[in-house]
Design a protein around this motif. Sequence first.
Motif, short mmCIF file in Angstrom:
data_model
loop_
_atom_site.label_atom_id
_atom_site.label_comp_id
_atom_site.label_asym_id
_atom_site.label_seq_id
_atom_site.Cartn_x
_atom_site.Cartn_y
_atom_site.Cartn_z
N GLN A 275 0.87 -1.18 0.00
CA GLN A 275 0.00 0.00 0.00
C GLN A 275 0.89 1.21 0.00
N ARG A 276 0.58 2.18 -0.84
CA ARG A 276 1.50 3.29 -1.04
C ARG A 276 1.07 4.54 -0.27
N ILE A 277 2.06 5.18 0.35
CA ILE A 277 1.82 6.46 1.04
C ILE A 277 2.78 7.48 0.44
N ASP A 278 2.26 8.55 -0.11
CA ASP A 278 3.14 9.59 -0.64
C ASP A 278 3.41 10.62 0.45
N VAL A 279 4.68 10.82 0.73
CA VAL A 279 5.08 11.76 1.78
C VAL A 279 5.40 13.10 1.12
N PRO A 280 4.59 14.11 1.35
CA PRO A 280 4.78 15.39 0.65
C PRO A 280 5.96 16.18 1.20
N PRO A 281 6.46 17.16 0.43
CA PRO A 281 7.52 18.04 0.94
C PRO A 281 7.04 18.80 2.19
N ILE A 282 8.00 19.29 2.94
CA ILE A 282 7.66 20.06 4.15
C ILE A 282 7.10 21.42 3.73
N GLU A 283 6.09 21.84 4.42
CA GLU A 283 5.52 23.15 4.13
C GLU A 283 6.59 24.22 4.39
N GLU A 284 6.69 25.18 3.47
CA GLU A 284 7.83 26.11 3.50
C GLU A 284 8.00 26.85 4.83
N ALA A 285 6.91 27.40 5.34
CA ALA A 285 7.02 28.20 6.57
C ALA A 285 7.54 27.34 7.73
N ARG A 286 7.11 26.09 7.73
CA ARG A 286 7.54 25.19 8.80
C ARG A 286 9.03 24.87 8.68
N LEU A 287 9.47 24.68 7.45
CA LEU A 287 10.88 24.40 7.21
C LEU A 287 11.74 25.60 7.63
#
Length: 378
Positions: free
Chosen positions: A206-218
């Motif tokens: 089962q696949r989970i796509d891990v998105p990039p970190i939200e810019e403000a949080r980074l």
Amino acid sequence: MADHLLPDYAATLADPSLIDQLSSIRLRDAIPHALLFCGDEGGEALPLALAFARHILCEQPGEDACGQCESCRQMDLWEHPDLYLCYPVIKGDSREVISEDLREDFATLLREQRRFGPEDWRTLLKGGNKQPHIFVSEADHLIHITSLRSFKSAHQVVLIWQPETMREDTANKLLKLLEEPPEGVIFLAVSHDPSRLLETILSRFQRIDVPPIEEARLVDYLVSECGATPEQAYEAGHLARGNLLRAMRLLEGKAQDKAIDLALGLMETAMKRTPRAYREFADQAATLSRPEVISLIDATDRILREMLALSYGPEEIVYTRLAIRDRIRSVATAVPLSSYPPLMEDLSAARRELMQNASIKIVFFDLLVTMAMLIPKR
Ligand SMILES: [Zn+2]
């Protein structure tokens, strides 16, 4: 990941709603037997999968692993008997190598680098041009350890980093195990390039796509955890497109530029031959942290070596920034060849003193005085 080797959710910057989702399937005990985390290199996919493994094995799980139970403490040290990490390796000349054999190397990576990618691992393996793979001997080992059923927890977790490096024979051997693992066995995999995965493997997860970190949080993270100024963090955070490893590399590059700039400033100040300029430079150096002054010394040494190479031949210097190249050339013309060895000795003496906690101000003032004597007046 400073004080523990394997992260919990809080040590990742993964999307909070994704963490909630994983947390909830753990608490409902509805964990699929094969989960594939997809995301870019150096991103949050690997830390998130590790944190999920920690949560799965925790004996008193809440929304995250408790951090207190025996299992969590074993995870801290990566000594949990029911967690097996599998990653690509480089084959020795004569014998089979499996992940377990390279445990110490992988622990080094986990300990020393907050985030890392396949290239960091390959560098650490020192295999030259050889590409790391997950070999068939690893498949045999996985089949063996998952068949033992001697695990102490309710689950046994096998985490495969970069399944895309599996050789075809390895994949074929694992198909049945992935399709129907023994009860309690959970496969987690982390891929940075799922398009390279064999369809037969892909279809079993089962696949989970891990998105990039939200810019403000980074950006916030770079300021609070990586010592960046808000301006540096804003720039690196923006250019890194939500990837912490990329952001940290950008900051390192900036730190290098700063050290080179200061190193040239040091030599230019020596050439001014006025105690007042020395004192100003020493005052400025004293506002830096000790690691920063050490890297200033190292950068000066590096520049001297390049100037020396430059004086022997027409080789181009590596600095791409024109302003820096011009400054190096102009310092280089002032330094006679015979001065290089004593200049380098002065630098290493200064470095030693700085390592022994000597006053930064005094070390730099003295260094400038001795450097000036080695660079003749023009
Ligand atoms: Zn726990």
